[in-house]
Write an enzyme that holds these catalytic residues in place. Sequence first.
Site, PDB file in Angstrom:
ATOM      1  N   ARG A 201      -2.312   3.800  -6.575  1.00  0.00           N
ATOM      2  CA  ARG A 201      -1.261   3.940  -7.195  1.00  0.00           C
ATOM      3  C   ARG A 201      -0.298   3.070  -7.058  1.00  0.00           C
ATOM      4  O   ARG A 201       0.319   3.202  -8.737  1.00  0.00           O
ATOM      5  CB  ARG A 201      -0.407   5.420  -6.047  1.00  0.00           C
ATOM      6  CG  ARG A 201      -0.773   6.898  -6.599  1.00  0.00           C
ATOM      7  CD  ARG A 201      -1.212   7.295  -5.110  1.00  0.00           C
ATOM      8  NE  ARG A 201      -2.291   6.692  -4.172  1.00  0.00           N
ATOM      9  CZ  ARG A 201      -3.605   7.044  -4.143  1.00  0.00           C
ATOM     10  NH1 ARG A 201      -3.801   8.569  -4.927  1.00  0.00           N
ATOM     11  NH2 ARG A 201      -4.139   6.767  -3.495  1.00  0.00           N
ATOM     12  N   THR A 202      -0.582   2.607  -6.059  1.00  0.00           N
ATOM     13  CA  THR A 202       0.385   1.273  -6.490  1.00  0.00           C
ATOM     14  C   THR A 202       0.543  -0.061  -6.978  1.00  0.00           C
ATOM     15  O   THR A 202       1.099  -0.548  -8.168  1.00  0.00           O
ATOM     16  CB  THR A 202       0.619   0.788  -5.018  1.00  0.00           C
ATOM     17  OG1 THR A 202       0.891   1.556  -3.749  1.00  0.00           O
ATOM     18  CG2 THR A 202       1.980  -0.301  -5.158  1.00  0.00           C
TER      19      THR A 202
ATOM     20  N   LYS B 207     -13.249 -18.059  -0.180  1.00  0.00           N
ATOM     21  CA  LYS B 207     -13.715 -19.177   0.147  1.00  0.00           C
ATOM     22  C   LYS B 207     -12.985 -19.678   1.688  1.00  0.00           C
ATOM     23  O   LYS B 207     -13.053 -20.960   1.651  1.00  0.00           O
ATOM     24  CB  LYS B 207     -13.836 -20.478  -0.726  1.00  0.00           C
ATOM     25  CG  LYS B 207     -14.760 -19.987  -2.088  1.00  0.00           C
ATOM     26  CD  LYS B 207     -14.693 -20.764  -3.000  1.00  0.00           C
ATOM     27  CE  LYS B 207     -14.433 -20.671  -4.430  1.00  0.00           C
ATOM     28  NZ  LYS B 207     -14.493 -21.308  -5.670  1.00  0.00           N
TER      29      LYS B 207
ATOM     30  N   ARG C 180       0.216  -7.125  -1.801  1.00  0.00           N
ATOM     31  CA  ARG C 180       0.714  -6.260  -0.578  1.00  0.00           C
ATOM     32  C   ARG C 180      -0.768  -7.427   0.224  1.00  0.00           C
ATOM     33  O   ARG C 180      -1.683  -7.625  -0.674  1.00  0.00           O
ATOM     34  CB  ARG C 180      -0.467  -4.579  -1.671  1.00  0.00           C
ATOM     35  CG  ARG C 180      -1.309  -4.010  -0.623  1.00  0.00           C
ATOM     36  CD  ARG C 180      -1.519  -2.337  -0.794  1.00  0.00           C
ATOM     37  NE  ARG C 180      -0.647  -1.829  -0.721  1.00  0.00           N
ATOM     38  CZ  ARG C 180      -0.688  -0.281  -1.120  1.00  0.00           C
ATOM     39  NH1 ARG C 180      -1.799   0.038  -1.255  1.00  0.00           N
ATOM     40  NH2 ARG C 180       0.125   0.776  -1.464  1.00  0.00           N
TER      41      ARG C 180
ATOM     42  N   HIS D 247       6.793  -0.283   2.527  1.00  0.00           N
ATOM     43  CA  HIS D 247       6.055  -0.352   1.602  1.00  0.00           C
ATOM     44  C   HIS D 247       7.693   0.807   0.503  1.00  0.00           C
ATOM     45  O   HIS D 247       7.788   1.934   0.296  1.00  0.00           O
ATOM     46  CB  HIS D 247       4.895   1.080   1.315  1.00  0.00           C
ATOM     47  CG  HIS D 247       4.488   1.087   0.120  1.00  0.00           C
ATOM     48  ND1 HIS D 247       4.730   0.480  -0.904  1.00  0.00           N
ATOM     49  CD2 HIS D 247       3.372   2.298  -0.113  1.00  0.00           C
ATOM     50  CE1 HIS D 247       3.999   0.836  -1.071  1.00  0.00           C
ATOM     51  NE2 HIS D 247       3.162   1.745  -1.407  1.00  0.00           N
TER      52      HIS D 247
HETATM   53  N1   CP Z   1       0.622   5.337  -1.956  1.00  0.00           N
HETATM   54  C1   CP Z   1       0.322   4.242  -2.110  1.00  0.00           C
HETATM   55  O1   CP Z   1       0.679   3.127  -1.543  1.00  0.00           O
HETATM   56  O2   CP Z   1      -1.001   4.764  -2.518  1.00  0.00           O
HETATM   57  P1   CP Z   1      -2.158   2.844  -2.320  1.00  0.00           P
HETATM   58  O3   CP Z   1      -2.785   3.029  -1.333  1.00  0.00           O
HETATM   59  O4   CP Z   1      -3.229   3.458  -3.775  1.00  0.00           O
HETATM   60  O5   CP Z   1      -1.542   1.925  -3.574  1.00  0.00           O
END
Ligand code: CP
Length: 324
Positions: free
Chosen positions: A57-58, A85, A107, A135
């Site tokens: 999603r993100t 590496k 992320r 998040h």
């Molecule tokens: N909700 C969320 O962060 O989903 P993803 O891990 O698929 O990005």
Amino acid sequence: MFAQRHLLGIEGLTRPEVEEILDLADRYVDLNRRPDKHADALQGLTQINLFFENSTRTQSSFEIAGKRLGADVMNMAVAQSSVKKGETLIDTALTLNAMHPDLLVVRHPSSGACNLLAQKVNCSVLNAGDGRHEHPTQALLDALTIRRSKGRLHRLNVAICGDIAHSRVARSNILLLGLMENRIRLIGPPTLMPSQVDQLGVEVYEDMREGLEDVDVVMMLRLQKERMDGAFIPSEREYYHRFGLDPEKLAYAKPDAIVMHPGPMNRGVEIDGILADDINRSVIQEQVEMGVAVRMAAMHLLARNLKAGSGQGHEIPAHGMSPG
Ligand code: CP
């Protein structure tokens, strides 16, 4: 007025800043429902998505958001990069920074990684999830979903249920919903509650039926097995029996309570699969839709501040969307 250079967390945002992001995101929802979804708020800018953890999603919504706003978007393939590496996070970021990106979406499995990077690069950093820390865009999209569904984002009873201890989604939501003066209940086994939960300004329940009594919003969380270093629950079957959301437990909430889940879902572990798909109760697909709009809004506002800081503020109008 949104005055941030980075979006590293909900912590540090003011209530007007959150409202400005949500108001602009509302407009981008309208744009995204039109046949022509393009606007120009990020025209000429470069966005790099740097994901050290898996995402559906993100990552996809940040990519779509950037492209709809006219940015040049590059998805860094970490699995095929020199990270494999042994290149460090900082060296990777400094290398990308030398290519003059404007927006770096990150992320990472370590809490605080995005804050560290923000001190090393010249561009705006957006936290797309760091360890158990935050998040922020997930909390913002959840807030937009709630506001559109309930007509307001204050004085609601919100239950956040399940694996709170390992969840950056829970932490960002507790901060945002608290900022907006909602009553927050955390429901789950003591083994999945964070330490110092008593300092979060929330109510804690071990019993789903008791905790869900008269709530407006039920937010379910995934069991974050990848962050568990031991046995936190007796079995998934037992967990579902006690803490999985099903129609019988949901009946304790208000009749119009909405069901949320950030995804990915473990059907039959934290939520009943049929309930998750019930469009009369579940807003899980709306959450995904709001994710694109919220990320467009967040990047738009950061880009505006970036341009203003470099003396080019007039090039991006405050709400630089396509006419129409
Ligand atoms: N909700 C969320 O962060 O989903 P993803 O891990 O698929 O990005």
